[in-house]
Design a protein around this motif. Structure first.
Motif, short mmCIF file in Angstrom:
data_model
loop_
_atom_site.label_atom_id
_atom_site.label_comp_id
_atom_site.label_asym_id
_atom_site.label_seq_id
_atom_site.Cartn_x
_atom_site.Cartn_y
_atom_site.Cartn_z
N THR A 130 0.47 9.06 -11.77
CA THR A 130 -1.32 9.36 -11.51
C THR A 130 -1.59 11.00 -11.89
OG1 THR A 130 -0.45 10.25 -9.18
CG2 THR A 130 -1.04 7.88 -9.67
N ALA A 131 -1.07 11.73 -12.44
CA ALA A 131 -1.04 12.65 -13.54
C ALA A 131 -1.58 12.71 -14.67
CB ALA A 131 0.08 13.84 -13.16
N TYR A 132 -0.83 11.62 -14.97
CA TYR A 132 -1.42 11.41 -16.05
C TYR A 132 -2.28 10.51 -16.52
CZ TYR A 132 2.90 14.04 -17.35
OH TYR A 132 3.89 15.45 -17.35
N LEU A 133 -2.32 9.20 -15.72
CA LEU A 133 -2.92 8.90 -16.05
C LEU A 133 -4.30 8.09 -14.96
CD1 LEU A 133 -0.57 5.52 -16.52
CD2 LEU A 133 -1.54 6.55 -18.09
N PRO A 134 -5.02 8.03 -15.59
CA PRO A 134 -6.70 8.13 -14.56
C PRO A 134 -6.76 7.19 -14.11
CG PRO A 134 -7.07 7.89 -16.64
CD PRO A 134 -5.47 8.31 -17.04
N GLY A 135 -7.35 6.75 -12.90
CA GLY A 135 -8.32 5.85 -11.97
C GLY A 135 -7.35 5.05 -12.24
N SER A 136 -8.10 3.77 -12.25
CA SER A 136 -7.22 2.57 -11.84
C SER A 136 -6.15 1.94 -13.19
CB SER A 136 -8.72 1.18 -11.99
OG SER A 136 -8.07 1.56 -13.65
N LEU A 137 -6.43 3.22 -14.16
CA LEU A 137 -4.78 2.68 -15.45
C LEU A 137 -3.49 2.90 -14.17
CD1 LEU A 137 -3.44 2.36 -17.70
CD2 LEU A 137 -4.50 4.07 -18.25
N GLY A 138 -3.65 4.30 -13.85
CA GLY A 138 -2.75 4.85 -12.67
C GLY A 138 -1.88 4.23 -12.01
N ARG A 139 -2.76 3.71 -10.84
CA ARG A 139 -2.93 2.81 -9.78
C ARG A 139 -2.65 1.34 -10.88
NH1 ARG A 139 -7.88 4.73 -8.27
NH2 ARG A 139 -8.76 2.35 -9.12
N ARG A 140 -2.70 0.40 -10.70
CA ARG A 140 -2.15 -0.55 -12.10
C ARG A 140 -1.07 -0.31 -12.61
NH1 ARG A 140 -5.49 -0.60 -17.19
NH2 ARG A 140 -6.78 -0.83 -16.18
N THR A 141 -0.65 0.83 -13.29
CA THR A 141 0.39 1.04 -14.02
C THR A 141 1.73 0.97 -12.81
OG1 THR A 141 0.06 2.28 -15.54
CG2 THR A 141 2.18 2.78 -15.53
N GLU A 142 1.33 1.93 -10.95
CA GLU A 142 2.12 2.32 -10.47
C GLU A 142 2.75 0.36 -9.29
OE1 GLU A 142 0.98 6.44 -7.81
OE2 GLU A 142 0.03 4.89 -7.84
N GLU A 143 1.51 0.14 -9.74
CA GLU A 143 2.00 -1.30 -8.92
C GLU A 143 2.84 -2.06 -9.53
OE1 GLU A 143 0.74 -2.87 -6.51
OE2 GLU A 143 -0.13 -1.30 -5.61
N ALA A 144 2.51 -2.34 -11.53
CA ALA A 144 3.39 -2.43 -12.59
C ALA A 144 4.82 -1.79 -12.21
CB ALA A 144 2.64 -2.45 -13.90
N CYS A 145 4.88 -1.06 -12.19
CA CYS A 145 6.42 -0.83 -11.39
C CYS A 145 7.23 -1.01 -9.87
CB CYS A 145 6.57 1.19 -11.71
SG CYS A 145 6.15 1.98 -13.37
N ARG A 146 5.76 -1.26 -9.21
CA ARG A 146 6.30 -1.48 -8.17
C ARG A 146 7.33 -2.95 -8.07
NH1 ARG A 146 2.21 0.19 -4.99
NH2 ARG A 146 2.31 2.53 -4.84
N VAL A 147 6.57 -4.10 -9.42
CA VAL A 147 7.04 -5.33 -8.97
C VAL A 147 8.21 -5.63 -10.36
CG1 VAL A 147 6.22 -7.20 -10.67
CG2 VAL A 147 4.52 -5.99 -8.96
N ILE A 148 7.81 -4.30 -10.91
CA ILE A 148 9.88 -4.37 -11.21
C ILE A 148 10.73 -4.48 -10.68
CG2 ILE A 148 11.30 -3.01 -12.69
CD1 ILE A 148 8.72 -2.83 -15.11
N SER A 150 10.87 -4.39 -7.12
CA SER A 150 11.02 -5.41 -6.25
C SER A 150 10.97 -6.54 -6.12
CB SER A 150 9.70 -4.92 -5.13
OG SER A 150 8.43 -5.89 -5.93
N GLY A 151 10.98 -6.77 -7.53
CA GLY A 151 11.30 -8.30 -7.82
C GLY A 151 10.68 -9.05 -7.75
N GLU A 152 9.18 -8.42 -7.34
CA GLU A 152 8.08 -10.02 -6.64
C GLU A 152 7.23 -9.90 -8.08
OE1 GLU A 152 4.35 -8.73 -5.17
OE2 GLU A 152 5.36 -5.76 -5.44
N GLY A 153 6.66 -11.52 -7.72
CA GLY A 153 5.88 -11.91 -8.55
C GLY A 153 4.78 -11.55 -9.24
N THR A 154 3.72 -11.32 -10.19
CA THR A 154 2.65 -10.81 -11.10
C THR A 154 2.47 -10.41 -9.87
OG1 THR A 154 2.60 -12.01 -12.88
CG2 THR A 154 1.01 -10.98 -12.42
N VAL A 155 1.31 -9.01 -10.05
CA VAL A 155 0.47 -8.45 -8.76
C VAL A 155 -1.36 -8.89 -9.58
CG1 VAL A 155 0.85 -6.25 -9.74
CG2 VAL A 155 -0.23 -6.90 -6.77
N GLU A 156 -2.04 -9.38 -8.86
CA GLU A 156 -3.02 -9.21 -9.17
C GLU A 156 -3.78 -8.02 -8.49
OE1 GLU A 156 -7.33 -12.09 -8.22
OE2 GLU A 156 -5.34 -12.65 -7.11
N LEU A 157 -5.04 -7.59 -9.21
CA LEU A 157 -5.81 -6.53 -8.83
C LEU A 157 -6.99 -6.07 -8.98
CD1 LEU A 157 -2.45 -3.97 -10.96
CD2 LEU A 157 -2.84 -4.72 -8.01
N GLU A 158 -7.34 -5.33 -8.14
CA GLU A 158 -8.86 -4.71 -8.50
C GLU A 158 -9.34 -3.44 -9.10
OE1 GLU A 158 -11.65 -6.87 -5.84
OE2 GLU A 158 -10.61 -9.03 -6.45
#
Length: 166
Positions: A130-148, A150-158
């Motif tokens: 989040t220091a490099y990626l602003p706003g929703s892009l940073g949160r989206r990328t963090e969530e994608a890393c979390r999915v990797i 945890s091994g969980e399925g695709t995450v839906e975001l708003e």
């Protein structure tokens, strides 16, 4: 007016939504590959606009954009996240993030930036995204890393957040 004309008029009247697609590449240490564009401030993932008028799918767009931007034309893994993102001055964006996989030292060394659009690239620890990626892009990328992780399925975001999360 024909039925075809009516349908074309109806389609032209519908709201527009942009689509973007990106690949999340990592190194063996789990750091995320980010690129620095020359046309705006900040960093982003390799990726870009889905050329839907050309019949391009989000997966195809993420792979094409990665090949164009960083010179890596690699098959993409699973869909990690889909994000409905509202932004000022543009229509809503549906952003797709695919698993680009782990790049080895040879692949990292072979990165060739698209000079027309990119200044540089770097590997960033997931805790620092989040220091490099602003706003929703940073949160989206963090969530994608979390999915990797945890091994969980695709995450839906708003706007980079899971629906119902604050």
């Amino acid at each position: 007016m024909t039925t075809t004309d009516d349908f074309a008029t109806y389609i032209a009247s519908l709201p527009r939504v942009l689509a973007g697609a990106a690949a999340l590449y990592r190194d063996a240490e789990g750091r995320v590959l980010l690129v620095e564009p020359n046309y705006r401030e900040g960093w982003t993932l390799p990726g870009g606009t889905v050329e839907s008028d050309q019949g391009e799918s989000p997966r195809t767009a993420a792979r094409r954009e990665s090949a164009e931007e960083i010179g890596l034309d690699l098959p993409l893994g699973r869909l990690l996240a889909v994000d409905w993102s509202l932004g000022e001055g543009r229509p809503p964006l549906v952003a797709y993030v695919y698993d680009g996989g782990v790049l080895d030292a040879g692949q990292l060394a072979s990165i060739k930036l698209q000079e027309e659009e990119l200044i540089s690239w770097r590997l960033v620890d997931p805790a620092d995204l989040t220091a490099y990626l602003p706003g929703s892009l940073g949160r989206r990328t963090e969530e994608a890393c979390r999915v990797i992780r945890s091994g969980e399925g695709t995450v839906e975001l708003e706007n980079g957040r899971r629906p119902g999360a604050s």
